[in-house]
Design an enzyme around this catalytic site. Structure first.
Site, PDB file in Angstrom:
ATOM      1  N   ARG B  98       0.821  -1.353  -0.010  1.00 41.95           N
ATOM      2  CA  ARG B  98       0.131   0.027   0.017  1.00 41.95           C
ATOM      3  C   ARG B  98       0.871   1.248   0.050  1.00 41.95           C
ATOM      4  O   ARG B  98       0.696   2.104  -0.766  1.00 41.95           O
ATOM      5  CB  ARG B  98      -0.962  -0.139   1.363  1.00 41.95           C
ATOM      6  CG  ARG B  98      -1.990   1.008   1.290  1.00 41.95           C
ATOM      7  CD  ARG B  98      -3.105   0.917   0.432  1.00 41.95           C
ATOM      8  NE  ARG B  98      -2.943   1.570  -0.976  1.00 41.95           N
ATOM      9  CZ  ARG B  98      -2.992   0.762  -2.004  1.00 41.95           C
ATOM     10  NH1 ARG B  98      -3.646  -0.249  -2.220  1.00 41.95           N
ATOM     11  NH2 ARG B  98      -2.697   1.602  -3.095  1.00 41.95           N
ATOM     12  N   LYS B 133       2.237  25.690  -5.209  1.00 48.23           N
ATOM     13  CA  LYS B 133       1.096  24.965  -4.564  1.00 48.23           C
ATOM     14  C   LYS B 133       1.114  23.489  -4.373  1.00 48.23           C
ATOM     15  O   LYS B 133       0.338  22.658  -5.111  1.00 48.23           O
ATOM     16  CB  LYS B 133      -0.274  25.156  -5.499  1.00 48.23           C
ATOM     17  CG  LYS B 133      -0.498  26.750  -5.528  1.00 48.23           C
ATOM     18  CD  LYS B 133      -1.761  27.059  -6.354  1.00 48.23           C
ATOM     19  CE  LYS B 133      -1.881  28.643  -6.338  1.00 48.23           C
ATOM     20  NZ  LYS B 133      -2.787  29.109  -7.322  1.00 48.23           N
ATOM     21  N   LYS B 165       4.372  40.064  -6.278  1.00 48.10           N
ATOM     22  CA  LYS B 165       3.043  40.155  -6.790  1.00 48.10           C
ATOM     23  C   LYS B 165       2.186  41.405  -6.094  1.00 48.10           C
ATOM     24  O   LYS B 165       2.719  42.020  -5.615  1.00 48.10           O
ATOM     25  CB  LYS B 165       2.281  38.942  -5.825  1.00 48.10           C
ATOM     26  CG  LYS B 165       2.894  37.560  -6.076  1.00 48.10           C
ATOM     27  CD  LYS B 165       2.088  36.367  -5.725  1.00 48.10           C
ATOM     28  CE  LYS B 165       2.742  34.859  -6.268  1.00 48.10           C
ATOM     29  NZ  LYS B 165       1.946  33.843  -5.993  1.00 48.10           N
ATOM     30  N   GLU B 195       4.701  39.993 -11.304  1.00 52.98           N
ATOM     31  CA  GLU B 195       3.362  39.723 -11.738  1.00 52.98           C
ATOM     32  C   GLU B 195       2.599  41.023 -12.480  1.00 52.98           C
ATOM     33  O   GLU B 195       2.572  41.894 -11.648  1.00 52.98           O
ATOM     34  CB  GLU B 195       2.674  39.236 -10.565  1.00 52.98           C
ATOM     35  CG  GLU B 195       1.358  38.328 -10.858  1.00 52.98           C
ATOM     36  CD  GLU B 195       0.529  37.834  -9.621  1.00 52.98           C
ATOM     37  OE1 GLU B 195       0.933  37.076  -9.080  1.00 52.98           O
ATOM     38  OE2 GLU B 195      -0.411  38.713  -9.328  1.00 52.98           O
ATOM     39  N   ASP B 216      -0.913  37.559 -15.608  1.00 51.25           N
ATOM     40  CA  ASP B 216      -1.789  36.673 -14.621  1.00 51.25           C
ATOM     41  C   ASP B 216      -3.240  37.010 -15.337  1.00 51.25           C
ATOM     42  O   ASP B 216      -3.805  37.816 -15.556  1.00 51.25           O
ATOM     43  CB  ASP B 216      -1.694  37.793 -13.471  1.00 51.25           C
ATOM     44  CG  ASP B 216      -2.589  36.824 -12.243  1.00 51.25           C
ATOM     45  OD1 ASP B 216      -2.681  35.788 -12.210  1.00 51.25           O
ATOM     46  OD2 ASP B 216      -3.322  37.703 -11.479  1.00 51.25           O
TER      47      ASP B 216
END
Lengths: 278, 278, 278, 278, 278, 278
Positions: B98, B133, B165, B195, B216
Site C-alpha cells: 500500500r 501549490k 505580486k 506579476e 496573470d
C-alpha cells in the site's frame, strides 16, 4: 474531534521549511514589520476543513496574530463567503499565505468530495469511508477531513483491524482456516474483515464469523443478494469502481459502507484565496 | 536527476509508520517468512515516476529483496505493462504494498498530468511548469515528478527567486521602486519576477528590468501583444485558468512558460497494481 | 510478528546516545580494534524477547559483526543457557553491552511475567493481555514482548478501539445514550468496550450492544454471574487487582480476557549477562 | 534540579503520539469542549517525582489549563493525599490522563524505591546510587527520580567517568598498566573507577591511584577489610546482590556508595489515580 | 577513539540537505552516472581530522564508492600530500565535494591549531585542552578533533564536572560553603573545579578540597607561585589570554592544563582540495 | 530579514542539549530559583548579529525572562557597549550563558568580518558575498550574518543557481555545449554561472550567454580587461585569494561581486561577555 496541536505544528513547520527554507527574499527585503488585515475567501461552494491548521500557520510566523473565524470545520461555505479575518504582521501573512492555503485547500477538497458522496447516498443505510490510499505524511489530516465532510473513517492502519485480502488467503491456504488462525492470535479489540469476490466466498466468510465483509467490485445485483444472505450477521462494505454515477445505486443495495480510495488519493483542491488590505 | 536517498528514506519511513505503526496484524499473524515474487502492473496509459521510491519501500522492509525494472522514471507505460518484478519475503511485499503504491501512484499521476500538457503544447515555444501549490512534505517528490513528465521546475521556494505580486507591490508602494529596492538587496544569483495584470504594468515591469514577467489571467490576445512588446527582453510566464482546452492557444501566443497549480495541488493518482505469486 | 527495523533502530540509537553520547572513554582509549567472541547467558529461567534488538545494537556499532542465535523470541530459556554467540570488534561489544542488555532484559522481563500468568490460567478460557499502562516511547516493544510471552494485545491506543469508562459515561450522561452516540460516529472497524462495576451496569451495556465489557474490580462470584448473564453476547474482560494468587480463580469464572497493568508498568528485568572471550 | 523543558516536552509528545496517534475516538466523539476539575490522588505511601511532567502533559493538550500543586518532587506523600488539582478542558484531562499517570507513576516509583534504601542506610556513611541499567530513552527522568528519592547519581554515561571492568583489564593485559595508559589519555576532569573482586586487586587499584573502587559482589567481611585498607585513599562503591535485607549491613562496612541496578531496571510503579469532577 | 556512525551520519545528512536540498541542478542535468576517480590533496602542512567523515559523505550519496586512505586522523600531512583516493560515481563525487571538504577542513583546522599548541609546550608538564566554547551542533566533532591534534578534552558539558565560577560563588555566598554544599549533592564520579583569580582564593579552594583549580588570567609569576603552593594537591588549569607567544611561558610555570577557547570558537579551516579525473 | 523562529529554536535546543544534556550540576545544586539581572557587553568593536537568537536561548530556559536590547542585528557596537539587559531566573541565565554567547559571538564574528570587507570596497561597484563553504548545520545563521554585516548572499545551495566549474565542463566536454544543454533543462528562474580562468574562456562563456561569470584567481590586470570585454553583458564575480590587502584593488577592477570563503569557513568569534548582578 481534534488533532493534537504538536502533530499539526510539525506538519506546518515541515511545509514552511519547504517553502521558505531560509528567508522569503521578496517579503523580507521589501515589506516592513507593520500589521495589517487579511481575509480568506471561498472561491467555490464546498465544505471547510483545516481552518485551524491554516490559522496556526500564521501563528507560527507571528505569535501576536489575531483572527476571527466565521466558519468552522465541517461547515458548508459558498463562493464568496469570508471564512476568516486575520490581523497580524504583513510579513507573516505574506510568508504564510501559500503554506496555509496549500493545506486548507487540500483538506477542504477532501471534505467537499466526501460530502458530495454523503449527499448522494442520503436516506440510505450506507456510510461513506476513505481507504488507506493516503499520501505519505498526510494520513491524519486526510482522515480528519473525511470526517469533516460527513464520512466515517475506515481502519487507521494495519495494526488496528485485520483485513484478509486474496493475497493473505492464498498465502495461508484457505479462508476459513485463515480466519480461525487469526482469531486465535489477535487481541480481543480487533475486528476481522474479509474481502470476497462472489457469493460463495461471502458464504464462507460468514460461516467463518467475519465481522466485516468487503464486497470487491461486485455488481449491484450481486451486492443486493449479498445483503439478503448476510442479513445483518456482518457489516458489508462495497468497494471498487465507485463513481458519482453509481454510488446511489450501490447504496440502495443495502450495504453498510461504501469506501472510496479517490477521497484521499486523487484530491481536487478546494479553491480559497487570501486578500490582504494594504 | 536524483533525489537524495536519505530524504526519500525519511519520507517512506514516515508513510510506513502511518500505515503499520506497530505490526501488520493480518500479515504478521498469517504469513510466514518465505520468499515469493510479485510484479507491478500499469492499469492505464501514462508516464512513470517514483519507481525507485517504490522499490526502496520494499527494501526498507526486507533488505534482501531483489528486483528488475522494465521502465524507468519518465518512461511512458501502457495499460497492462509490467513495470517491475520483485522477489522477496512475502511479508515485506504485503506490508509494503500500500505504501509503495500510494507514493508511486501519486508521483506517476503528476508525471502523467504534466506530460499531457507537454504534449498539448508540443512544437510551440512554451514549457510547462508547476507552482508552489504543493502538498506539505511532498514538494521534492512533486517537483521531481513534474520533471519526469517533461515539465520544468518553477522556483523551489521563497528564498530562491524573488517574485513581486500585487501584495508586495502594494505594500511597497510602486512597482518600479519595489524592483529597484529589491535589486539593491538580493544576491547576484537571484532573478526577479513580476506579476502583471495588463500591458501598462507589463511596460513598467520591463522598464524596471524584471527578469521574468508573469502574465496573470490575461486573454490570449493580450498575451500575444505582451509577447510582441516584450520582444525577448524578459521571460514571459502565463498563469491562471489554464485548461486542457486553452493551453495550446496560450502556448501559441509565444509565451515562454505556462505554469499550472493543478499539477501538484489536484493530482489524480495513476493506477498501478501489485500482483503477488502465491 | 516483526517490528519495523527502522523503528527499532531509532530506539537503539536513542539509547546508545544516552549511554555513549560522544565516546566511551574507557573502551576507546584502552581497547584496540581487534575482533573477539562473546556470548549472552541466561541467569535465570524465563521467556526470551528482544534478542534481535540486542543483536542489532551491536550491529549499529560494528556492521561486520556476526552472530548465532540459539533461542528466538518466545522461547523458554533456563539459567545457564547460552542464548547467542557474537563475533565482532571488542570495542563494539564492550560499548554496546549495557544498551543491548538493558533492552533485552526489559523485554524478556515482560515476556517472562506474561508467560507466568499464561501458565497460571492454562486450560481455562481466559487470555492474558496488557493495558495502556506502558512506559513513554516503549509501547511497541512492550506490546511485542507481551505477545512473545504468550499474551494477547489489548487495544494499541485511543484511536483504535472505543472504551467508555465512568468518566466518559458521566460526561455524556448515560451509558446507553453514550454507546448509541458513539456508534453513530465511529468507523465500522472499531469495537466498543464499556467498563461496568456491577451487574446492573452489565445489563445496560449488553442491551446497548457493547462488543466488549470490562468487569472492573468485581469479585469472582459476581464475575461468574456476569459470564452467565452475558452468555457469549459480548467479550468479557476482567481487570483490577489481579495477582498471581487470584488469577486462576478469576480465569475459572469464565471471563475471556484478564488484563494486567503490571505487565508493562512494573517490569522486573530478566537477568542476562554477556561474557567476552579475551 | 530541573530537566530542560524541551527535553521533557519531546518525551511527553512521543508518549502522547503512542497513546493517541490520531484522535481519542471515545473522548473526541462523546465529550464536549467544556472545562472541569480533576485531582491526582496518591493510592499508597511514597515519594513524589515527576509532578511537573504530569502537569505539562495536560498543558500540551490544553494550553489554558491551570493547576495547584500540593506536593513537589521529593516530597513524601501518604495514601489518600491530594497531590494536585487541575482545571481545564474535560477532553484534555481525559486524553492526557493515561500518559501523565504512566510517567508520574514510573518516576515516583523510582523515587520511592530509592528513598526506601536511603532510609535503610540512614546514619551510616553510605549514599545510594543508581547504575547505567536504565530503560531506553528514559535515562534523564530515571536519574532525576533517583535524586528526588534522596539518592545520588552515578556516572551519567560512558563519556563521563572511566570505569575499568574485568573485560577492559583483560583486554589491556594488566590493571596497573591499564590505569596508567588511561590516565595518559583522558581529560583532567575525568575520574577513574576500577572494579575489583578481591583484596589483591584492591591493593593493585589503590597503588595505581584509582579514584573510585568498585567492590564487586564482596562479602561484608571483605568489604570491611577493604574499607580499612583503603583508609580514605579512594571512594569505595559496593555493588552486586544488594537487597533490602542486607543493605544496612553493607552500609555499616563503611563503604561510601551502594549502587543498585534495580532502582531503574526493575521499577515498581507508584500508584496514583486521577479523579474527575463531572 | 571513534564517534558513533549514526551520529556522524545525522550531521552529514543535515549538511547535505543544506547544500543540495532537492537536486544539484548543475550536476544532475549535465553529468551522467559513470564512475571516475578523485583524490583529496593537502594544500598546506597540518594535522588531519575527519577523513572518515569526509569519506562517509560520499558513501551516503553513492553506496558503491570505494576509497584508499593514505593518512588517518591525527597524522601530520604536508602540502601536496595525497590524503585519499576515491573511485565512485562522478555525480556523487561532485555533489558531495563541498560538504565533505567543509567538514574535513573544519576538523583538520582544529587538529592543526591544537597540535601547534601541543608542539609549543612539548617537554613541559602541560596538556592542551579546549573549552565549552564550541559551535552549535558541532561539539562532538570539535572535541574529537582536539584529541586528534594531540590535545586532551576538557569536561564535555555541564552535567559532567562541576565548575564554580565567580557567579556561582557569588550566588551562593562563599567559596568554601559552596564547595561543601556541592560535595554533599553531586555523585561520587564528579570532580569539582574552582575558578580563582588570586592566591588567596587559591588557598581557599585548596582548603575546600577542590579537585581542579582554574587560574583565571593570572600572570606567569603568580601561576608559578600557585604551582608551588598547590604542590600537587589539585590539578591546575591556566586559562585566559593564551597566545602562541606566551603559551610556552605559561606551560613552564608548571601548570597541568592550558585551555584555549579559540581552538573551537575561532577555527581557521585547513585547506584541502579535491581533484577529479575526467 | 528574519529567520523562522522554529528553525532557530531547533538550533538552540541542539546546542543546549550538547551543553547541559541532563542537568547543570553546578547551577542546579547551588543556585536557587530567584531572579536577577544580567547584561551582555561588547569586548571589542564590531557588528552585531544574532542578538535575538541569544535572547531566545534564555527564553527557552525561562519563559518569564524579560530583556531590553540596545542594539539590533547589523548595528555597529564598540568595546564596552552594553548590548542587552536581561532580567530572569539566575539559574536560566547561568545555564544559558555559554550557549547564547557561543552563537552570538560566532554570528557577530561573521558580521564583523563581512563588514570589514564591505568598508574596504566602499565607493566601488563591488559587493561582498560569502560562498557555500559553511559549517554543517549553520548555513542559515551564517548567511544571515553576512547580510547583517552588509554583504549579499551568494546562491543558497546547489538547487538554486547553476554553476559550471571545470569539473562539470570537463565532464560534459565543452563549455558552450554544457551551457546550452543546461539551459534546455533548468527552470526559467535559474541563473547560470560559469567559472573561467582566462580571457578565452571568458569569451566563450559570454557567447554562451552565461548570466554570471566567476573570474577564478585572476590577476587584477586580467580582471580589469575582463570587465571591459564583458561590458555589462554578464555579472562578474571575483573569487580566490582575496585578502584585506588586495580586496580594494580587486574591487577597483570593476567586478560586481567579490566572494570570500573565509567569511564562513574561518570565523574569528567576536568577543562578548555576560555580567550577572549578584
Amino acid at each position: 474531534m481534534q488533532l493534537m496541536q504538536f502533530y499539526i505544528d510539525d506538519l506546518i513547520k515541515k511545509a514552511l521549511l519547504e517553502d521558505i527554507n531560509y528567508i522569503d527574499i521578496t517579503t523580507d527585503y521589501l515589506v516592513d514589520d507593520n500589521a495589517t488585515t487579511a481575509k480568506l475567501v471561498a472561491k467555490d461552494d464546498g465544505v471547510l476543513a483545516g481552518i485551524n491548521v491554516a490559522m496556526r500557520t500564521f501563528e507560527l510566523l507571528d505569535d501576536s496574530i489575531e483572527y476571527d473565524l466565521f466558519f468552522k470545520d465541517g461547515d458548508k461555505v459558498k463562493k464568496g463567503d469570508i471564512i476568516a479575518k486575520m490581523t497580524g504582521k504583513t510579513r507573516a501573512l505574506l510568508k504564510g499565505e501559500r503554506t496555509a492555503l496549500n493545506i486548507l485547500q487540500h483538506m477542504s477538497g477532501i471534505a467537499t468530495a466526501t460530502n458530495k458522496c454523503v449527499e448522494l447516498v442520503k436516506g440510505t443505510n450506507a456510510s461513506i469511508a476513505e481507504t488507506r490510499k493516503t499520501l505519505p505524511g498526510l494520513r491524519p489530516i486526510q482522515k480528519y477531513s473525511v470526517v469533516a465532510g460527513g464520512g466515517k473513517n475506515h481502519r487507521y492502519n494495519l495494526s488496528e483491524c485485520a483485513m484478509l485480502k486474496d493475497n493473505h488467503i492464498d498465502a495461508y491456504g484457505c479462508l476459513t482456516n485463515a480466519v480461525n488462525a487469526l482469531r486465535e492470535k489477535i487481541g480481543h479489540t480487533i475486528k476481522i474483515e474479509v474481502e470476497v469476490r462472489d457469493l460463495k466466498e461471502l458464504d464462507e466468510a460468514l460461516n467463518a464469523g467475519a465481522d466485516i465483509i468487503m464486497l470487491d467490485n461486485m455488481s449491484c445485483n450481486m451486492m443486493r443478494e449479498a445483503v439478503m444472505i448476510t442479513a445483518g450477521k456482518a457489516v458489508l462494505e462495497a468497494s471498487g469502481n465507485v463513481t458519482h454515477e453509481n454510488i446511489r445505486q450501490i447504496a440502495e443495495t443495502g450495504v453498510d459502507i461504501i469506501s472510496l480510495g479517490a477521497l484521499t488519493h486523487s484530491v481536487k483542491c478546494f479553491d480559497i484565496s487570501m486578500k490582504i488590505d494594504l
